[in-house]
Scaffold this motif. Sequence first.
Motif, short mmCIF file in Angstrom:
data_model
loop_
_atom_site.label_atom_id
_atom_site.label_comp_id
_atom_site.label_asym_id
_atom_site.label_seq_id
_atom_site.Cartn_x
_atom_site.Cartn_y
_atom_site.Cartn_z
N THR A 2 33.78 -3.17 0.10
CA THR A 2 34.58 -2.67 1.20
C THR A 2 34.40 -1.16 1.36
OG1 THR A 2 36.23 -4.38 0.81
CG2 THR A 2 36.93 -2.50 2.11
N LYS A 3 34.25 -0.73 2.57
CA LYS A 3 34.16 0.70 2.87
C LYS A 3 35.55 1.16 3.30
CE LYS A 3 32.06 4.02 5.95
NZ LYS A 3 31.51 4.20 7.28
N TYR A 4 36.06 2.20 2.64
CA TYR A 4 37.38 2.73 2.96
C TYR A 4 37.24 4.07 3.67
CZ TYR A 4 39.28 -0.79 -0.15
OH TYR A 4 39.63 -1.97 -0.74
N LYS A 5 38.06 4.27 4.69
CA LYS A 5 38.13 5.58 5.32
C LYS A 5 39.60 5.91 5.57
CE LYS A 5 37.32 4.26 10.11
NZ LYS A 5 36.52 4.52 11.29
N ILE A 6 39.85 7.17 5.81
CA ILE A 6 41.21 7.68 5.99
C ILE A 6 41.31 8.28 7.38
CG2 ILE A 6 42.90 9.35 5.15
CD1 ILE A 6 41.43 9.27 2.48
N GLU A 7 42.46 8.05 8.01
CA GLU A 7 42.67 8.60 9.34
C GLU A 7 44.17 8.86 9.54
OE1 GLU A 7 42.11 6.38 13.43
OE2 GLU A 7 40.18 6.72 12.47
N ARG A 8 44.47 9.96 10.22
CA ARG A 8 45.86 10.22 10.60
C ARG A 8 46.24 9.26 11.70
NH1 ARG A 8 48.38 14.92 13.00
NH2 ARG A 8 50.36 14.49 12.05
N ILE A 9 47.41 8.66 11.61
CA ILE A 9 47.82 7.68 12.62
C ILE A 9 48.02 8.33 13.99
CG2 ILE A 9 50.31 7.80 12.19
CD1 ILE A 9 50.09 4.59 12.42
N TYR A 10 48.20 9.64 14.01
CA TYR A 10 48.39 10.35 15.28
C TYR A 10 47.08 10.62 16.01
CZ TYR A 10 53.11 11.00 13.55
OH TYR A 10 54.39 10.77 13.07
N GLU A 11 45.96 10.40 15.34
CA GLU A 11 44.65 10.57 16.00
C GLU A 11 44.41 9.36 16.88
OE1 GLU A 11 43.16 13.47 15.55
OE2 GLU A 11 44.68 13.99 14.09
N SER A 12 43.48 9.46 17.78
CA SER A 12 43.21 8.34 18.67
C SER A 12 42.71 7.13 17.87
CB SER A 12 42.17 8.74 19.72
OG SER A 12 40.97 9.10 19.08
N VAL A 23 49.72 3.13 5.32
CA VAL A 23 50.03 3.17 3.88
C VAL A 23 51.17 4.14 3.58
CG1 VAL A 23 47.74 2.38 3.16
CG2 VAL A 23 48.16 4.84 3.44
N ASP A 24 52.02 4.41 4.56
CA ASP A 24 53.21 5.23 4.38
C ASP A 24 54.42 4.34 4.15
OD1 ASP A 24 51.82 7.55 4.82
OD2 ASP A 24 52.64 7.93 6.81
N ARG A 25 55.38 4.83 3.39
CA ARG A 25 56.62 4.10 3.16
C ARG A 25 57.52 4.15 4.40
NH1 ARG A 25 58.52 1.83 -1.25
NH2 ARG A 25 56.85 2.73 -2.48
N LEU A 26 57.43 5.26 5.16
CA LEU A 26 58.25 5.44 6.35
C LEU A 26 57.38 5.31 7.61
CD1 LEU A 26 60.16 8.62 5.12
CD2 LEU A 26 60.91 6.24 4.94
N TRP A 27 57.96 4.71 8.65
CA TRP A 27 57.22 4.59 9.91
C TRP A 27 57.08 5.97 10.52
CZ3 TRP A 27 54.51 0.71 11.82
CH2 TRP A 27 54.02 0.83 13.13
N LEU A 95 45.71 4.49 7.10
CA LEU A 95 46.38 5.37 8.04
C LEU A 95 47.61 6.01 7.40
CD1 LEU A 95 46.11 2.81 10.90
CD2 LEU A 95 44.96 5.02 10.87
N TYR A 96 47.82 7.28 7.69
CA TYR A 96 48.96 8.02 7.15
C TYR A 96 49.51 8.93 8.23
CZ TYR A 96 45.80 11.99 6.92
OH TYR A 96 44.94 13.00 7.26
N GLY A 97 50.74 9.39 8.06
CA GLY A 97 51.38 10.23 9.06
C GLY A 97 51.47 11.70 8.72
N ALA A 98 51.19 12.08 7.50
CA ALA A 98 51.33 13.48 7.07
C ALA A 98 50.47 14.42 7.92
CB ALA A 98 50.95 13.62 5.60
N LYS A 99 50.98 15.63 8.12
CA LYS A 99 50.22 16.64 8.87
C LYS A 99 49.04 17.15 8.05
CE LYS A 99 54.17 18.25 11.51
NZ LYS A 99 55.16 19.29 11.69
N ASP A 100 49.21 17.20 6.73
CA ASP A 100 48.19 17.76 5.85
C ASP A 100 47.06 16.75 5.64
OD1 ASP A 100 46.67 18.86 3.75
OD2 ASP A 100 48.44 19.85 2.92
#
Length: 115
Positions: A2-12, A23-27, A95-100
């Motif tokens: 499996t290939k894993y990548k990371i992306e901010r959920i706020y990106e398109s 993968v965040d505990r909070l929506w 997908l994650y929501g953090a700004k950093d």
Amino acid sequence: MTKYKIERIYESTASDDSYRVLVDRLWPRGISKERAALDEWNKEIAPTDELRKWFNHDPEKFPEFSRRYMKELDNNPAAAEAKSNWNEQSAVTLLYGAKDTEYNQAIVLKKWLED
């Protein structure tokens, strides 16, 4: 493998065919379920509230946060189950929501999944 990548959920939303997992505990604020376009929301593998609050996205705490979160993942049956299920996918976007974008739990989770 499996290939894993990371992306901010706020990106398109990516137009690829990867399996999308929040993968965040909070929506994340301001994101509708339609816009998120998720295949899965796996909050059970996110850092515990205690660890998340301690870290508070402080870059100086990131090495210790990473160590503690990896230990949580090692002892979390939901993480082992997710890893097993995701191995059936050719690509998974975490997908994650953090700004950093440099210091967040998705980075640690991706490393754990690839090890």
